[in-house]
Design an enzyme around this catalytic site. Structure first.
Site, PDB file in Angstrom:
ATOM      1  N   GLY A 149       0.993  -1.152   0.094  1.00 59.99           N
ATOM      2  CA  GLY A 149      -0.077   0.119   0.026  1.00 59.99           C
ATOM      3  C   GLY A 149       0.997   1.183   0.081  1.00 59.99           C
ATOM      4  N   CYS A 150       0.646   2.093  -0.705  1.00 63.66           N
ATOM      5  CA  CYS A 150       1.423   3.290  -0.934  1.00 63.66           C
ATOM      6  C   CYS A 150       1.694   4.156   0.354  1.00 63.66           C
ATOM      7  CB  CYS A 150       0.943   4.371  -1.971  1.00 63.66           C
ATOM      8  SG  CYS A 150      -0.846   4.810  -1.958  1.00 63.66           S
ATOM      9  N   ASN A 151       0.618   4.347   1.341  1.00 65.56           N
ATOM     10  CA  ASN A 151       0.838   5.038   2.248  1.00 65.56           C
ATOM     11  C   ASN A 151       1.598   4.185   3.331  1.00 65.56           C
ATOM     12  OD1 ASN A 151      -0.852   7.195   1.746  1.00 65.56           O
ATOM     13  ND2 ASN A 151      -2.709   6.021   1.977  1.00 65.56           N
ATOM     14  N   THR A 154       5.298   3.851   2.539  1.00 65.00           N
ATOM     15  CA  THR A 154       6.104   5.279   3.161  1.00 65.00           C
ATOM     16  C   THR A 154       6.229   5.484   4.249  1.00 65.00           C
ATOM     17  OG1 THR A 154       4.659   6.238   0.960  1.00 65.00           O
ATOM     18  CG2 THR A 154       5.773   7.809   2.576  1.00 65.00           C
TER      19      THR A 154
END
Length: 352
Positions: A149-151, A154
Protein backbone atom coordinates in the site's frame (compact mmCIF):
# COMPACT_ATOMS: atom_id res chain seq x y z
CA UNK A 1 15.23 -13.76 -22.17
CA UNK A 2 12.02 -11.85 -22.73
CA UNK A 3 9.18 -12.43 -20.26
CA UNK A 4 5.55 -12.36 -21.36
CA UNK A 5 3.31 -10.29 -19.09
CA UNK A 6 -0.40 -9.86 -18.47
CA UNK A 7 -1.74 -6.87 -16.54
CA UNK A 8 -5.23 -7.02 -15.08
CA UNK A 9 -7.04 -3.86 -14.10
CA UNK A 10 -5.21 -2.19 -16.99
CA UNK A 11 -7.75 0.62 -17.34
CA UNK A 12 -7.11 1.92 -13.79
CA UNK A 13 -4.41 4.14 -12.37
CA UNK A 14 -2.24 1.41 -10.86
CA UNK A 15 -2.58 -0.83 -13.90
CA UNK A 16 -1.81 2.07 -16.21
CA UNK A 17 1.31 2.96 -14.26
CA UNK A 18 2.51 -0.65 -14.29
CA UNK A 19 2.06 -0.60 -18.07
CA UNK A 20 3.88 2.73 -18.45
CA UNK A 21 6.91 1.36 -16.63
CA UNK A 22 6.87 -2.03 -18.34
CA UNK A 23 6.56 -0.43 -21.77
CA UNK A 24 10.16 0.78 -21.41
CA UNK A 25 11.47 -2.41 -19.79
CA UNK A 26 13.88 -4.19 -22.17
CA UNK A 27 13.14 -7.68 -20.84
CA UNK A 28 9.34 -7.50 -20.90
CA UNK A 29 6.76 -8.16 -23.60
CA UNK A 30 3.31 -6.89 -22.63
CA UNK A 31 1.10 -9.47 -24.29
CA UNK A 32 -2.25 -9.14 -22.54
CA UNK A 33 -4.23 -6.39 -20.79
CA UNK A 34 -7.56 -7.00 -19.07
CA UNK A 35 -10.37 -5.03 -17.49
CA UNK A 36 -13.96 -5.44 -16.34
CA UNK A 37 -16.41 -2.79 -17.56
CA UNK A 38 -14.00 -1.65 -20.28
CA UNK A 39 -13.32 -5.13 -21.70
CA UNK A 40 -13.48 -5.09 -25.49
CA UNK A 41 -12.33 -1.47 -25.76
CA UNK A 42 -8.93 -0.37 -27.07
CA UNK A 43 -6.46 0.23 -24.23
CA UNK A 44 -5.59 3.60 -25.74
CA UNK A 45 -9.12 4.87 -25.04
CA UNK A 46 -8.60 4.37 -21.31
CA UNK A 47 -4.87 5.15 -21.17
CA UNK A 48 -4.32 7.74 -23.92
CA UNK A 49 -0.80 8.51 -22.68
CA UNK A 50 0.39 4.97 -23.48
CA UNK A 51 0.94 5.54 -27.19
CA UNK A 52 3.36 2.64 -27.62
CA UNK A 53 0.65 0.22 -26.45
CA UNK A 54 -2.08 1.46 -28.80
CA UNK A 55 -2.23 -1.95 -30.48
CA UNK A 56 -3.60 -3.65 -27.35
CA UNK A 57 -7.28 -4.33 -26.66
CA UNK A 58 -8.64 -4.82 -23.16
CA UNK A 59 -9.84 -8.38 -22.64
CA UNK A 60 -12.03 -9.81 -19.91
CA UNK A 61 -10.35 -10.57 -16.60
CA UNK A 62 -10.59 -14.34 -16.32
CA UNK A 63 -8.12 -16.99 -15.14
CA UNK A 64 -8.00 -18.50 -18.61
CA UNK A 65 -6.95 -15.23 -20.21
CA UNK A 66 -4.39 -14.44 -17.50
CA UNK A 67 -2.87 -17.92 -17.54
CA UNK A 68 -0.04 -18.84 -19.88
CA UNK A 69 2.16 -15.82 -19.12
CA UNK A 70 5.50 -15.66 -17.35
CA UNK A 71 4.34 -12.81 -15.10
CA UNK A 72 0.85 -11.63 -14.13
CA UNK A 73 0.18 -8.31 -12.41
CA UNK A 74 -3.15 -7.99 -10.59
CA UNK A 75 -4.09 -4.33 -10.29
CA UNK A 76 -7.59 -4.87 -8.97
CA UNK A 77 -9.64 -3.30 -6.17
CA UNK A 78 -9.10 -4.76 -2.71
CA UNK A 79 -10.96 -8.02 -2.23
CA UNK A 80 -10.95 -8.98 -5.91
CA UNK A 81 -7.48 -10.43 -6.50
CA UNK A 82 -7.89 -13.46 -4.28
CA UNK A 83 -10.53 -15.04 -6.53
CA UNK A 84 -7.95 -15.35 -9.31
CA UNK A 85 -4.76 -16.28 -7.50
CA UNK A 86 -5.56 -19.92 -6.82
CA UNK A 87 -6.48 -20.41 -10.46
CA UNK A 88 -3.10 -19.01 -11.57
CA UNK A 89 -1.06 -21.72 -9.93
CA UNK A 90 0.83 -22.50 -13.14
CA UNK A 91 1.98 -18.88 -13.65
CA UNK A 92 5.63 -18.63 -12.51
CA UNK A 93 5.28 -15.14 -10.98
CA UNK A 94 2.15 -13.33 -9.82
CA UNK A 95 2.30 -9.84 -8.30
CA UNK A 96 -0.77 -8.45 -6.54
CA UNK A 97 -0.99 -4.65 -6.35
CA UNK A 98 -4.08 -4.91 -4.15
CA UNK A 99 -4.30 -5.67 -0.45
CA UNK A 100 -5.50 -9.27 -0.64
CA UNK A 101 -2.15 -10.90 0.15
CA UNK A 102 -0.42 -8.25 2.30
CA UNK A 103 -1.59 -9.01 5.82
CA UNK A 104 -0.41 -11.91 7.95
CA UNK A 105 -3.18 -11.56 10.53
CA UNK A 106 -6.69 -12.72 9.66
CA UNK A 107 -8.01 -10.70 12.59
CA UNK A 108 -6.46 -7.54 11.12
CA UNK A 109 -7.96 -8.35 7.72
CA UNK A 110 -11.39 -8.91 9.22
CA UNK A 111 -11.20 -5.67 11.21
CA UNK A 112 -10.07 -3.39 8.38
CA UNK A 113 -11.24 -5.08 5.15
CA UNK A 114 -13.62 -7.99 5.70
CA UNK A 115 -14.50 -10.74 3.25
CA UNK A 116 -12.39 -13.78 2.42
CA UNK A 117 -8.89 -13.87 3.91
CA UNK A 118 -6.07 -15.05 1.65
CA UNK A 119 -2.60 -16.28 2.51
CA UNK A 120 0.10 -13.61 2.81
CA UNK A 121 2.67 -13.34 0.05
CA UNK A 122 6.21 -11.95 0.10
CA UNK A 123 5.98 -8.22 0.79
CA UNK A 124 7.28 -6.13 -2.10
CA UNK A 125 9.32 -3.39 -0.40
CA UNK A 126 12.94 -4.39 -1.08
CA UNK A 127 14.62 -1.72 1.06
CA UNK A 128 12.56 -2.40 4.18
CA UNK A 129 14.51 -3.53 7.25
CA UNK A 130 13.18 -6.87 8.49
CA UNK A 131 14.74 -8.79 11.38
CA UNK A 132 18.23 -7.45 10.78
CA UNK A 133 18.24 -7.76 6.99
CA UNK A 134 16.56 -6.24 3.95
CA UNK A 135 13.27 -7.48 2.57
CA UNK A 136 14.88 -7.94 -0.86
CA UNK A 137 16.41 -11.19 0.42
CA UNK A 138 12.91 -12.64 0.63
CA UNK A 139 12.10 -11.48 -2.89
CA UNK A 140 14.89 -13.42 -4.59
CA UNK A 141 13.25 -16.16 -6.69
CA UNK A 142 9.84 -15.40 -5.12
CA UNK A 143 6.84 -16.65 -7.08
CA UNK A 144 4.11 -14.67 -5.31
CA UNK A 145 4.57 -11.02 -4.30
CA UNK A 146 2.26 -8.57 -2.55
CA UNK A 147 3.02 -5.04 -3.71
CA UNK A 148 2.63 -2.53 -0.87
CA UNK A 149 0.00 0.00 0.00
CA UNK A 150 1.44 3.38 -0.96
CA UNK A 151 0.80 5.08 2.39
CA UNK A 152 1.95 2.02 4.31
CA UNK A 153 5.29 1.61 2.56
CA UNK A 154 6.01 5.35 2.81
CA UNK A 155 5.54 5.35 6.58
CA UNK A 156 7.36 2.02 7.00
CA UNK A 157 10.39 3.23 5.05
CA UNK A 158 10.31 6.46 7.07
CA UNK A 159 10.49 4.80 10.48
CA UNK A 160 11.93 1.30 10.16
CA UNK A 161 15.57 2.43 10.51
CA UNK A 162 14.90 4.19 13.81
CA UNK A 163 12.89 1.30 15.20
CA UNK A 164 15.44 -1.30 14.11
CA UNK A 165 18.27 0.68 15.70
CA UNK A 166 16.32 1.32 18.90
CA UNK A 167 16.72 5.10 18.67
CA UNK A 168 12.98 5.85 18.65
CA UNK A 169 10.12 4.47 20.71
CA UNK A 170 7.67 2.33 18.72
CA UNK A 171 4.65 2.75 20.96
CA UNK A 172 3.58 6.31 20.16
CA UNK A 173 4.10 7.33 16.53
CA UNK A 174 2.13 10.05 14.77
CA UNK A 175 2.03 10.15 10.96
CA UNK A 176 0.14 12.76 8.94
CA UNK A 177 0.12 12.38 5.17
CA UNK A 178 -0.75 14.79 2.39
CA UNK A 179 -1.92 12.54 -0.43
CA UNK A 180 -3.12 12.95 -4.00
CA UNK A 181 -6.53 11.52 -4.90
CA UNK A 182 -5.09 9.07 -7.46
CA UNK A 183 -4.35 6.81 -4.49
CA UNK A 184 -8.09 6.20 -4.20
CA UNK A 185 -8.31 4.73 -7.70
CA UNK A 186 -9.93 5.82 -10.94
CA UNK A 187 -13.58 5.09 -10.15
CA UNK A 188 -15.75 8.20 -9.94
CA UNK A 189 -16.33 9.32 -6.36
CA UNK A 190 -18.12 12.51 -5.36
CA UNK A 191 -15.64 13.50 -2.66
CA UNK A 192 -12.79 13.30 -5.21
CA UNK A 193 -14.37 15.60 -7.81
CA UNK A 194 -12.24 18.61 -8.69
CA UNK A 195 -14.91 20.92 -7.30
CA UNK A 196 -14.62 19.14 -3.94
CA UNK A 197 -10.82 19.06 -3.58
CA UNK A 198 -9.48 22.12 -5.39
CA UNK A 199 -8.62 24.83 -2.91
CA UNK A 200 -9.17 22.47 0.01
CA UNK A 201 -7.43 19.92 2.24
CA UNK A 202 -9.69 17.06 3.30
CA UNK A 203 -8.83 14.58 6.07
CA UNK A 204 -10.30 11.11 5.87
CA UNK A 205 -10.18 7.80 7.76
CA UNK A 206 -9.35 9.72 10.94
CA UNK A 207 -8.99 8.04 14.32
CA UNK A 208 -7.38 4.71 13.51
CA UNK A 209 -9.72 3.58 10.74
CA UNK A 210 -7.49 3.67 7.65
CA UNK A 211 -6.90 0.26 6.06
CA UNK A 212 -3.14 0.75 5.80
CA UNK A 213 -2.67 0.88 9.58
CA UNK A 214 -2.28 -2.90 10.14
CA UNK A 215 0.12 -3.06 7.18
CA UNK A 216 2.28 -0.33 8.77
CA UNK A 217 2.20 -2.08 12.14
CA UNK A 218 3.13 -5.39 10.55
CA UNK A 219 6.11 -3.88 8.69
CA UNK A 220 7.44 -1.91 11.66
CA UNK A 221 7.03 -4.81 14.08
CA UNK A 222 9.13 -6.92 11.73
CA UNK A 223 11.86 -4.26 11.90
CA UNK A 224 12.13 -4.75 15.67
CA UNK A 225 13.73 -8.19 15.26
CA UNK A 226 12.23 -9.30 18.58
CA UNK A 227 9.19 -11.25 17.44
CA UNK A 228 7.00 -8.47 18.83
CA UNK A 229 3.37 -8.50 17.62
CA UNK A 230 2.13 -5.87 15.21
CA UNK A 231 -0.01 -4.42 18.00
CA UNK A 232 3.20 -3.35 19.79
CA UNK A 233 3.49 -0.56 17.21
CA UNK A 234 1.34 2.32 18.39
CA UNK A 235 0.55 4.65 15.51
CA UNK A 236 -1.86 7.51 14.97
CA UNK A 237 -2.26 7.75 11.20
CA UNK A 238 -4.12 10.56 9.44
CA UNK A 239 -4.20 10.99 5.66
CA UNK A 240 -5.31 14.29 4.12
CA UNK A 241 -6.35 14.61 0.48
CA UNK A 242 -4.77 17.67 -1.13
CA UNK A 243 -5.24 19.04 -4.66
CA UNK A 244 -2.37 17.31 -6.48
CA UNK A 245 -3.02 14.42 -8.85
CA UNK A 246 -0.32 12.18 -7.41
CA UNK A 247 2.18 12.14 -4.59
CA UNK A 248 2.52 11.55 -0.85
CA UNK A 249 4.23 13.81 1.65
CA UNK A 250 4.35 11.90 4.94
CA UNK A 251 5.40 13.58 8.17
CA UNK A 252 6.06 11.04 10.92
CA UNK A 253 6.97 11.90 14.51
CA UNK A 254 8.32 9.49 17.14
CA UNK A 255 9.79 9.91 20.62
CA UNK A 256 13.54 9.65 21.00
CA UNK A 257 14.65 6.67 23.08
CA UNK A 258 16.47 7.39 26.34
CA UNK A 259 20.18 8.09 26.15
CA UNK A 260 20.37 8.29 22.36
CA UNK A 261 22.63 10.89 20.77
CA UNK A 262 21.92 12.95 17.67
CA UNK A 263 24.73 11.15 15.87
CA UNK A 264 23.21 7.75 16.65
CA UNK A 265 19.87 8.90 15.30
CA UNK A 266 21.27 10.18 12.03
CA UNK A 267 23.52 7.15 11.65
CA UNK A 268 20.49 4.84 11.94
CA UNK A 269 18.88 6.27 8.81
CA UNK A 270 22.09 6.91 6.90
CA UNK A 271 23.32 3.39 7.56
CA UNK A 272 20.01 1.74 6.69
CA UNK A 273 19.83 3.31 3.25
CA UNK A 274 23.49 3.68 2.35
CA UNK A 275 23.96 2.44 -1.19
CA UNK A 276 20.25 2.14 -1.93
CA UNK A 277 19.31 3.23 -5.43
CA UNK A 278 15.77 4.32 -4.73
CA UNK A 279 15.68 5.49 -1.09
CA UNK A 280 17.73 8.58 -0.32
CA UNK A 281 18.29 10.34 3.01
CA UNK A 282 18.76 14.04 2.34
CA UNK A 283 21.55 16.11 3.97
CA UNK A 284 20.83 17.62 7.36
CA UNK A 285 18.43 20.54 7.11
CA UNK A 286 16.98 19.50 3.74
CA UNK A 287 13.46 18.17 3.25
CA UNK A 288 11.74 16.76 0.16
CA UNK A 289 8.81 17.97 -1.91
CA UNK A 290 6.42 15.74 -3.81
CA UNK A 291 7.42 17.64 -6.95
CA UNK A 292 10.91 16.15 -6.62
CA UNK A 293 9.75 12.56 -7.09
CA UNK A 294 6.94 12.74 -9.64
CA UNK A 295 7.33 9.92 -12.13
CA UNK A 296 10.30 8.46 -10.25
CA UNK A 297 10.72 5.27 -8.27
CA UNK A 298 12.39 7.33 -5.57
CA UNK A 299 11.64 7.87 -1.89
CA UNK A 300 13.29 10.98 -0.45
CA UNK A 301 13.61 11.31 3.33
CA UNK A 302 14.41 14.40 5.38
CA UNK A 303 15.29 13.97 9.07
CA UNK A 304 14.95 16.50 11.91
CA UNK A 305 15.79 16.02 15.60
CA UNK A 306 13.55 18.12 17.84
CA UNK A 307 15.26 17.96 21.24
CA UNK A 308 12.84 20.45 22.77
CA UNK A 309 9.98 18.05 22.10
CA UNK A 310 12.09 14.91 22.47
CA UNK A 311 11.12 13.66 19.03
CA UNK A 312 12.49 12.66 15.65
CA UNK A 313 10.60 14.04 12.64
CA UNK A 314 10.88 12.23 9.31
CA UNK A 315 9.44 13.82 6.18
CA UNK A 316 9.13 11.45 3.22
CA UNK A 317 8.07 12.15 -0.36
CA UNK A 318 7.09 9.52 -2.92
CA UNK A 319 5.03 9.28 -6.06
CA UNK A 320 2.18 7.09 -4.82
CA UNK A 321 1.68 5.48 -8.22
CA UNK A 322 5.37 4.72 -8.79
CA UNK A 323 7.44 3.98 -5.67
CA UNK A 324 4.17 3.61 -3.77
CA UNK A 325 2.70 0.97 -6.08
CA UNK A 326 3.75 0.18 -9.66
CA UNK A 327 7.44 0.96 -9.28
CA UNK A 328 7.69 -1.16 -6.17
CA UNK A 329 5.93 -3.98 -8.02
CA UNK A 330 8.32 -3.82 -10.99
CA UNK A 331 11.37 -3.46 -8.72
CA UNK A 332 10.25 -6.57 -6.84
CA UNK A 333 9.65 -8.38 -10.14
CA UNK A 334 13.19 -7.61 -11.23
CA UNK A 335 14.60 -9.12 -8.05
CA UNK A 336 12.41 -12.22 -8.28
CA UNK A 337 13.43 -12.84 -11.89
CA UNK A 338 17.12 -12.27 -11.21
CA UNK A 339 17.25 -9.10 -13.32
CA UNK A 340 19.10 -5.93 -12.29
CA UNK A 341 16.94 -4.38 -9.60
CA UNK A 342 16.73 -0.97 -11.29
CA UNK A 343 15.91 -2.33 -14.78
CA UNK A 344 13.18 -0.22 -16.40
CA UNK A 345 12.99 2.19 -13.45
CA UNK A 346 14.26 5.73 -12.96
CA UNK A 347 15.38 7.85 -10.03
CA UNK A 348 14.69 11.02 -12.00
CA UNK A 349 11.46 12.90 -11.54
CA UNK A 350 9.64 15.26 -13.89
CA UNK A 351 9.89 19.02 -13.37
CA UNK A 352 8.38 21.52 -13.28
Amino acid sequence: MTYSVAVSGASGYAGGEILRILAAHPDIHIRTVTAHANAGRPLIEQQPHLRSLAHLTLQETTPDILAGHDVVFLALPHGQSGQYTEALGEVPLVIDAGADHRLVSKDAWDAFYGGAFHEPWVYGVPELLVAGHKQREQLVAASRIAAPGCNASTVALSLAPGIAAGVIEPDHIVSVLAVGPSGAGKSAKTHLLASEILGSANPYAVGGTHRHIPEIQQALAAALDTGAPAASIGISFTPVIVPMARGILATSVARIADGVSDAQIRDAWAGAYAGETFVHVLPEGQFPRTADVLGANTALLGLAIDRAAGTVVVVAAVDNLVKGTAGAAVQSMNIALGLPEARGLTVNGVAP
